[in-house]
Design a protein around this motif. Structure first.
Motif, PDB file in Angstrom:
ATOM      1  N   ASN A  18       0.848  -1.191   0.000  1.00  0.00           N
ATOM      2  CA  ASN A  18       0.000   0.000   0.000  1.00  0.00           C
ATOM      3  C   ASN A  18       0.878   1.234   0.000  1.00  0.00           C
ATOM      4  OD1 ASN A  18       0.841   0.055   2.670  1.00  0.00           O
ATOM      5  ND2 ASN A  18      -1.187   0.261   3.529  1.00  0.00           N
ATOM      6  N   ILE A  19       0.248   2.394  -0.134  1.00  0.00           N
ATOM      7  CA  ILE A  19       0.952   3.671  -0.181  1.00  0.00           C
ATOM      8  C   ILE A  19       0.365   4.540   0.919  1.00  0.00           C
ATOM      9  CG2 ILE A  19       1.453   5.728  -1.561  1.00  0.00           C
ATOM     10  CD1 ILE A  19       0.319   2.739  -3.418  1.00  0.00           C
ATOM     11  N   VAL A  20       1.223   4.961   1.862  1.00  0.00           N
ATOM     12  CA  VAL A  20       0.759   5.756   2.995  1.00  0.00           C
ATOM     13  C   VAL A  20       1.637   6.998   3.115  1.00  0.00           C
ATOM     14  CG1 VAL A  20       0.334   5.785   5.487  1.00  0.00           C
ATOM     15  CG2 VAL A  20       0.022   3.661   4.200  1.00  0.00           C
ATOM     16  N   SER A  21       1.015   8.157   3.080  1.00  0.00           N
ATOM     17  CA  SER A  21       1.729   9.416   3.265  1.00  0.00           C
ATOM     18  C   SER A  21       2.201   9.525   4.705  1.00  0.00           C
ATOM     19  CB  SER A  21       0.782  10.576   2.941  1.00  0.00           C
ATOM     20  OG  SER A  21       1.281  11.793   3.442  1.00  0.00           O
ATOM     21  N   THR A  22       3.467   9.877   4.902  1.00  0.00           N
ATOM     22  CA  THR A  22       3.962  10.054   6.266  1.00  0.00           C
ATOM     23  C   THR A  22       3.317  11.268   6.931  1.00  0.00           C
ATOM     24  OG1 THR A  22       5.867  11.332   5.512  1.00  0.00           O
ATOM     25  CG2 THR A  22       6.186   8.961   5.772  1.00  0.00           C
ATOM     26  N   GLU A  23       2.750  12.163   6.126  1.00  0.00           N
ATOM     27  CA  GLU A  23       2.076  13.357   6.649  1.00  0.00           C
ATOM     28  C   GLU A  23       0.560  13.211   6.636  1.00  0.00           C
ATOM     29  OE1 GLU A  23       3.825  16.101   3.920  1.00  0.00           O
ATOM     30  OE2 GLU A  23       5.613  16.353   5.153  1.00  0.00           O
ATOM     31  N   LYS A  24       0.075  11.978   6.420  1.00  0.00           N
ATOM     32  CA  LYS A  24      -1.364  11.658   6.438  1.00  0.00           C
ATOM     33  C   LYS A  24      -2.172  12.436   5.403  1.00  0.00           C
ATOM     34  CE  LYS A  24      -0.995  10.152  11.126  1.00  0.00           C
ATOM     35  NZ  LYS A  24      -1.367  10.212  12.485  1.00  0.00           N
ATOM     36  N   LYS A  25      -1.566  12.690   4.237  1.00  0.00           N
ATOM     37  CA  LYS A  25      -2.268  13.398   3.166  1.00  0.00           C
ATOM     38  C   LYS A  25      -2.991  12.437   2.229  1.00  0.00           C
ATOM     39  CE  LYS A  25       0.688  17.417   3.333  1.00  0.00           C
ATOM     40  NZ  LYS A  25      -0.163  18.545   3.620  1.00  0.00           N
ATOM     41  N   PHE A  26      -2.506  11.195   2.135  1.00  0.00           N
ATOM     42  CA  PHE A  26      -3.154  10.185   1.303  1.00  0.00           C
ATOM     43  C   PHE A  26      -2.809   8.806   1.829  1.00  0.00           C
ATOM     44  CE2 PHE A  26       0.811  11.586  -0.668  1.00  0.00           C
ATOM     45  CZ  PHE A  26       1.501  10.400  -0.856  1.00  0.00           C
ATOM     46  N   LYS A  27      -3.691   7.851   1.531  1.00  0.00           N
ATOM     47  CA  LYS A  27      -3.472   6.456   1.940  1.00  0.00           C
ATOM     48  C   LYS A  27      -4.270   5.560   1.009  1.00  0.00           C
ATOM     49  CE  LYS A  27      -3.928   3.174   5.722  1.00  0.00           C
ATOM     50  NZ  LYS A  27      -4.376   2.954   7.096  1.00  0.00           N
ATOM     51  N   SER A  28      -3.588   4.585   0.444  1.00  0.00           N
ATOM     52  CA  SER A  28      -4.274   3.645  -0.439  1.00  0.00           C
ATOM     53  C   SER A  28      -4.782   2.461   0.364  1.00  0.00           C
ATOM     54  CB  SER A  28      -3.309   3.139  -1.516  1.00  0.00           C
ATOM     55  OG  SER A  28      -2.430   2.166  -0.980  1.00  0.00           O
ATOM     56  N   PRO A  29      -5.725   1.727  -0.216  1.00  0.00           N
ATOM     57  CA  PRO A  29      -6.032   0.412   0.358  1.00  0.00           C
ATOM     58  C   PRO A  29      -4.871  -0.528   0.041  1.00  0.00           C
ATOM     59  CG  PRO A  29      -7.248   0.738  -1.666  1.00  0.00           C
ATOM     60  CD  PRO A  29      -6.532   2.038  -1.377  1.00  0.00           C
ATOM     61  N   VAL A  30      -4.899  -1.715   0.595  1.00  0.00           N
ATOM     62  CA  VAL A  30      -3.893  -2.715   0.247  1.00  0.00           C
ATOM     63  C   VAL A  30      -4.123  -3.109  -1.213  1.00  0.00           C
ATOM     64  CG1 VAL A  30      -3.045  -5.042   0.721  1.00  0.00           C
ATOM     65  CG2 VAL A  30      -3.651  -3.514   2.614  1.00  0.00           C
ATOM     66  N   TYR A  47       6.428  15.070  -0.821  1.00  0.00           N
ATOM     67  CA  TYR A  47       5.445  14.187  -0.212  1.00  0.00           C
ATOM     68  C   TYR A  47       6.061  12.799   0.014  1.00  0.00           C
ATOM     69  CZ  TYR A  47       2.183  17.807  -1.670  1.00  0.00           C
ATOM     70  OH  TYR A  47       1.527  19.006  -1.836  1.00  0.00           O
ATOM     71  N   PRO A  48       6.626  12.559   1.194  1.00  0.00           N
ATOM     72  CA  PRO A  48       7.185  11.237   1.482  1.00  0.00           C
ATOM     73  C   PRO A  48       6.071  10.218   1.753  1.00  0.00           C
ATOM     74  CG  PRO A  48       7.541  12.714   3.333  1.00  0.00           C
ATOM     75  CD  PRO A  48       6.867  13.517   2.272  1.00  0.00           C
ATOM     76  N   TYR A  49       6.338   8.962   1.396  1.00  0.00           N
ATOM     77  CA  TYR A  49       5.366   7.893   1.630  1.00  0.00           C
ATOM     78  C   TYR A  49       6.101   6.587   1.892  1.00  0.00           C
ATOM     79  CZ  TYR A  49       6.205   6.604  -3.268  1.00  0.00           C
ATOM     80  OH  TYR A  49       6.790   6.241  -4.450  1.00  0.00           O
ATOM     81  N   PHE A  50       5.342   5.583   2.366  1.00  0.00           N
ATOM     82  CA  PHE A  50       5.907   4.270   2.655  1.00  0.00           C
ATOM     83  C   PHE A  50       4.817   3.215   2.500  1.00  0.00           C
ATOM     84  CE2 PHE A  50       4.047   5.776   6.513  1.00  0.00           C
ATOM     85  CZ  PHE A  50       3.602   4.661   7.209  1.00  0.00           C
ATOM     86  N   CYS A  51       5.211   1.966   2.530  1.00  0.00           N
ATOM     87  CA  CYS A  51       4.289   0.844   2.544  1.00  0.00           C
ATOM     88  C   CYS A  51       4.129   0.424   3.994  1.00  0.00           C
ATOM     89  CB  CYS A  51       4.831  -0.318   1.706  1.00  0.00           C
ATOM     90  SG  CYS A  51       3.837  -1.832   1.833  1.00  0.00           S
ATOM     91  N   SER A  52       2.911   0.492   4.543  1.00  0.00           N
ATOM     92  CA  SER A  52       2.740   0.144   5.957  1.00  0.00           C
ATOM     93  C   SER A  52       2.894  -1.354   6.210  1.00  0.00           C
ATOM     94  CB  SER A  52       1.392   0.648   6.492  1.00  0.00           C
ATOM     95  OG  SER A  52       0.326  -0.063   5.912  1.00  0.00           O
ATOM     96  N   LEU A  53       2.805  -2.154   5.154  1.00  0.00           N
ATOM     97  CA  LEU A  53       3.026  -3.597   5.295  1.00  0.00           C
ATOM     98  C   LEU A  53       4.513  -3.927   5.306  1.00  0.00           C
ATOM     99  CD1 LEU A  53       0.334  -4.755   2.725  1.00  0.00           C
ATOM    100  CD2 LEU A  53       0.086  -4.580   5.198  1.00  0.00           C
ATOM    101  N   HIS A  54       5.306  -3.067   4.690  1.00  0.00           N
ATOM    102  CA  HIS A  54       6.762  -3.235   4.583  1.00  0.00           C
ATOM    103  C   HIS A  54       7.401  -1.856   4.805  1.00  0.00           C
ATOM    104  CE1 HIS A  54       4.736  -6.093   1.796  1.00  0.00           C
ATOM    105  NE2 HIS A  54       5.461  -6.954   2.474  1.00  0.00           N
ATOM    106  N   PRO A  55       7.471  -1.378   6.050  1.00  0.00           N
ATOM    107  CA  PRO A  55       7.857   0.011   6.338  1.00  0.00           C
ATOM    108  C   PRO A  55       9.225   0.456   5.823  1.00  0.00           C
ATOM    109  CG  PRO A  55       6.880  -1.019   8.266  1.00  0.00           C
ATOM    110  CD  PRO A  55       7.069  -2.101   7.242  1.00  0.00           C
TER     111      PRO A  55
END
Length: 64
Positions: A18-30, A47-55
């Motif tokens: 998934n794609i998760v904004s570190t600043e909580k601006k966007f978040k995808s579903p898995v 806009y930094p982001y990460f995968c919450s399943l694989h940080p």
């Protein structure tokens, strides 16, 4: 990318991500293989982001 552009991520892996904004601006579903997520970047910035399943999987979008 220029402001106003829509960025689309496509999971080309054989495991979910998934794609998760570190600043909580966007978040995808898995996303399973070949699924997509899009987000329109309206304002300039980084806009930094990460995968919450694989940080340890990270990235960033730079909007001019």
């Amino acid at each position: 990318v220029p402001a106003g552009v829509t960025v689309t991520w496509t999971n080309r892996d054989d495991v979910p991500h998934n794609i998760v904004s570190t600043e909580k601006k966007f978040k995808s579903p898995v996303l399973d293989t070949d699924q997509q997520f899009s987000y329109r970047f309206e304002a300039p910035g980084t806009y930094p982001y990460f995968c919450s399943l694989h940080p340890k999987m990270t990235g960033r979008i730079v909007v001019a």
